[in-house]
Design a protein around this motif. Structure first.
Motif, short mmCIF file in Angstrom:
data_model
loop_
_atom_site.label_atom_id
_atom_site.label_comp_id
_atom_site.label_asym_id
_atom_site.label_seq_id
_atom_site.Cartn_x
_atom_site.Cartn_y
_atom_site.Cartn_z
N GLY A 1 11.59 3.65 -4.58
CA GLY A 1 11.69 3.45 -3.14
C GLY A 1 12.77 2.44 -2.78
O GLY A 1 13.56 2.66 -1.86
N MET A 2 12.82 1.33 -3.54
CA MET A 2 13.83 0.31 -3.28
C MET A 2 15.23 0.83 -3.57
O MET A 2 16.17 0.59 -2.80
CB MET A 2 13.56 -0.93 -4.13
CG MET A 2 14.65 -2.01 -3.98
SD MET A 2 14.46 -3.40 -5.12
CE MET A 2 13.11 -4.27 -4.32
N TRP B 1 16.34 3.92 -3.54
CA TRP B 1 16.75 4.88 -2.51
C TRP B 1 17.06 4.16 -1.19
O TRP B 1 18.03 4.48 -0.50
CB TRP B 1 15.68 5.93 -2.30
CG TRP B 1 16.02 6.87 -1.18
CD1 TRP B 1 15.41 6.97 0.03
CD2 TRP B 1 17.08 7.84 -1.16
NE1 TRP B 1 16.02 7.93 0.81
CE2 TRP B 1 17.04 8.47 0.10
CE3 TRP B 1 18.05 8.22 -2.09
CZ2 TRP B 1 17.94 9.47 0.45
CZ3 TRP B 1 18.96 9.21 -1.72
CH2 TRP B 1 18.89 9.81 -0.48
N LYS B 2 16.24 3.18 -0.83
CA LYS B 2 16.44 2.44 0.41
C LYS B 2 17.77 1.69 0.38
O LYS B 2 18.53 1.71 1.36
CB LYS B 2 15.28 1.46 0.63
CG LYS B 2 15.39 0.68 1.94
CD LYS B 2 14.20 -0.27 2.09
CE LYS B 2 14.33 -1.09 3.38
NZ LYS B 2 13.20 -2.04 3.52
N ASP B 3 18.06 1.03 -0.74
CA ASP B 3 19.31 0.29 -0.86
C ASP B 3 20.51 1.22 -0.89
O ASP B 3 21.56 0.93 -0.30
CB ASP B 3 19.30 -0.57 -2.13
CG ASP B 3 18.51 -1.85 -1.96
OD1 ASP B 3 17.90 -2.01 -0.88
OD2 ASP B 3 18.50 -2.68 -2.88
N ALA C 1 20.71 4.23 0.44
CA ALA C 1 20.89 4.72 1.81
C ALA C 1 21.43 3.62 2.71
O ALA C 1 22.24 3.88 3.61
CB ALA C 1 19.55 5.23 2.35
N GLY C 2 21.00 2.37 2.45
CA GLY C 2 21.50 1.25 3.23
C GLY C 2 22.99 1.05 3.03
O GLY C 2 23.70 0.66 3.98
N ARG D 1 26.65 -2.19 -3.33
CA ARG D 1 26.23 -0.91 -2.77
C ARG D 1 27.40 -0.10 -2.22
O ARG D 1 27.39 1.13 -2.26
CB ARG D 1 25.17 -1.15 -1.69
CG ARG D 1 23.76 -1.32 -2.26
CD ARG D 1 22.79 -1.93 -1.28
NE ARG D 1 22.96 -3.38 -1.22
CZ ARG D 1 22.15 -4.19 -0.55
NH1 ARG D 1 21.12 -3.69 0.12
NH2 ARG D 1 22.35 -5.49 -0.54
#
Length: 428
Positions: A210-211, A213-215, A217-218, A354
């Protein structure tokens, strides 16, 4: 020159610079020597040489989603260190696979070593951003460009010399030593915690799907929020096409058109000519970077490099080809120094990993597709001349795109920064 000397007074930068130098040297020498090894062993099957280059680009597509996240969430110094030690161990394993002469295992280890190596650059660049001031970014980019030109100048020569002298095993052993030197330099660095861990301390158990993917996408959301950054990064897709083509095109045009009987010696001469021209261009462009806009430098470099690469297809002998190659070498530094000096200025240090996590896979996706197409269609359908037309045309297309977008969005960002600065001075 004073600026170049001053930047090396920063001990952390000096160690990081030479760590990146030796780590890159290892991968370049080994891959180049291995390509010549395959061209000698499978001369009638150029697909093997193309596959060796694929083992350098393809792994990015397997790790791209986590590379940038780790560079922002984990200890950047440790990431670079572990990359070097693992690549050294895999180089030793590669020597064993070559001794067994089992090609599937050889390509598998090449793939794995390349995948591990992809974690080094984002961590390295993120640390550079924290070690240097904004005014020193362009100088650092100029130094990196000069190092690149030295690899072009001496890389093929060293790789071929080692290959001729001690064979492919000696070249891979050279890789192993350079990775060890890089690891020792990284170990000796003393970097502040906020540079190594800009987003706080995390452990591997904290890095969940989850982290990640979130990062990831961020990172895309951050890129999309800036029209300037988005436009700049979109051009990297075509740069991947260029990198994919250039990784095999010079060897192919020498072996299959211009110098089939002595292509290895001619590759050395090409490396000398191209390396010297890039080195001269790097010095001139580093000086010009202070006097012209970075966007202008990038656009000029793309048009000059693209047109000269396309013209290489028209060369009917080695000397004409080398002359046109020199023009290309003078143009490329404008692009690399421009982008290398600009990105750190417009990217938040906490997001650099990122952002790099999106740039590298974008380039490697197109580079991998390009190499696959070359492997499938060269020489039956694609001629060596058509490869140069495609690669040169790709640079011209990016140049046109940047000409329509970069100056406009650069002005918009400058105007926005001026408004913010003016607003901050207004008393409440």
């Amino acid at each position: 020159m004073k600026d170049f000397l001053k930047i090396f007074q920063n001990r952390n930068f000096t160690k990081l610079f030479f760590a990146g130098f030796t780590s890159t040297m290892g991968s370049i020498i080994g891959v180049t020597a291995f390509m010549f090894y395959l061209l000698d062993k499978f001369g009638e099957q150029p697909i093997y040489a193309t596959m060796a280059e694929l083992m350098y680009s393809l792994p990015t597509l397997a790790v791209f989603f986590i590379v940038g996240v780790l560079a922002d969430r984990m200890d950047r110094q440790k990431i670079a260190l572990y990359c070097d030690w693992l690549c050294a161990a895999l180089s030793l394993a590669l020597m064993g696979a070559i001794w067994l002469d089992w090609m599937p295992l050889v390509f598998a280890i090449l793939f794995l070593r390349s995948a591990v190596g992809k974690f080094f650059f984002p961590a390295d660049q993120a640390m550079v951003q924290g070690i240097l001031s904004k005014d020193e970014y362009a100088i650092s980019a100029g130094l990196n460009q000069m190092v690149g030109s030295m690899f072009m100048l001496f890389g093929n020569m060293i790789a071929i010399f080692i290959y001729w002298s001690v064979g492919i095993q000696g070249a891979i052993a050279f890789d192993l030593v350079t990775y060890i030197i890089s690891a020792l330099l990284i170990t000796s660095m003393k970097i502040k915690e906020d540079v190594r861990l800009p987003n706080g301390n995390h452990k591997f158990k904290d890095i969940k799907v989850g982290m990640v993917w979130k990062d990831f996408a961020g990172g895309f959301a951050y890129i999309k929020s800036s029209k300037l950054l988005l436009s700049l990064i979109l051009g990297f897709f075509m740069f991947g096409v260029v990198n994919g083509g250039l990784s095999v095109m010079p060897a192919f045009i020498m072996k299959y058109k211009l110098a089939p009987d002595n292509y290895e010696q001619m590759m050395i001469w090409m490396g000398i000519v191209f390396g010297i021209s890039v080195l001269v261009g790097s010095v001139l462009c580093s000086m010009a970077a202070k006097k012209i806009k970075l966007s202008t430098a990038i656009i000029w470099g793309l048009f000059g490099g693209g047109l000269s690469l396309a013209a290489c297809a028209l060369a009917e002998n080695v000397w004409v080809f080398l002359g046109i190659t020199a023009i290309t070498g003078l143009s490329i530094p404008l692009v690399n120094i421009g982008i290398g000096g600009w990105l750190p200025k417009i990217v938040d240090p906490k997001m650099m990993g990122r952002v790099q996590g999106w740039i590298t896979p974008l380039m490697m996706l197109s580079q991998t597709v390009t190499l696959m197409l070359i492997g499938l269609f060269f020489p039956k359908i694609l001629t060596v001349e058509s490869l140069f037309y495609v690669v040169g045309g790709s640079l011209v297309i990016v140049g046109l795109f940047y000409m329509m977008t970069l100056p406009k969005y650069e002005k918009e960002e400058i105007d926005a920064e001026k408004k913010v600065a003016a607003a901050e001075k207004i008393p409440v």
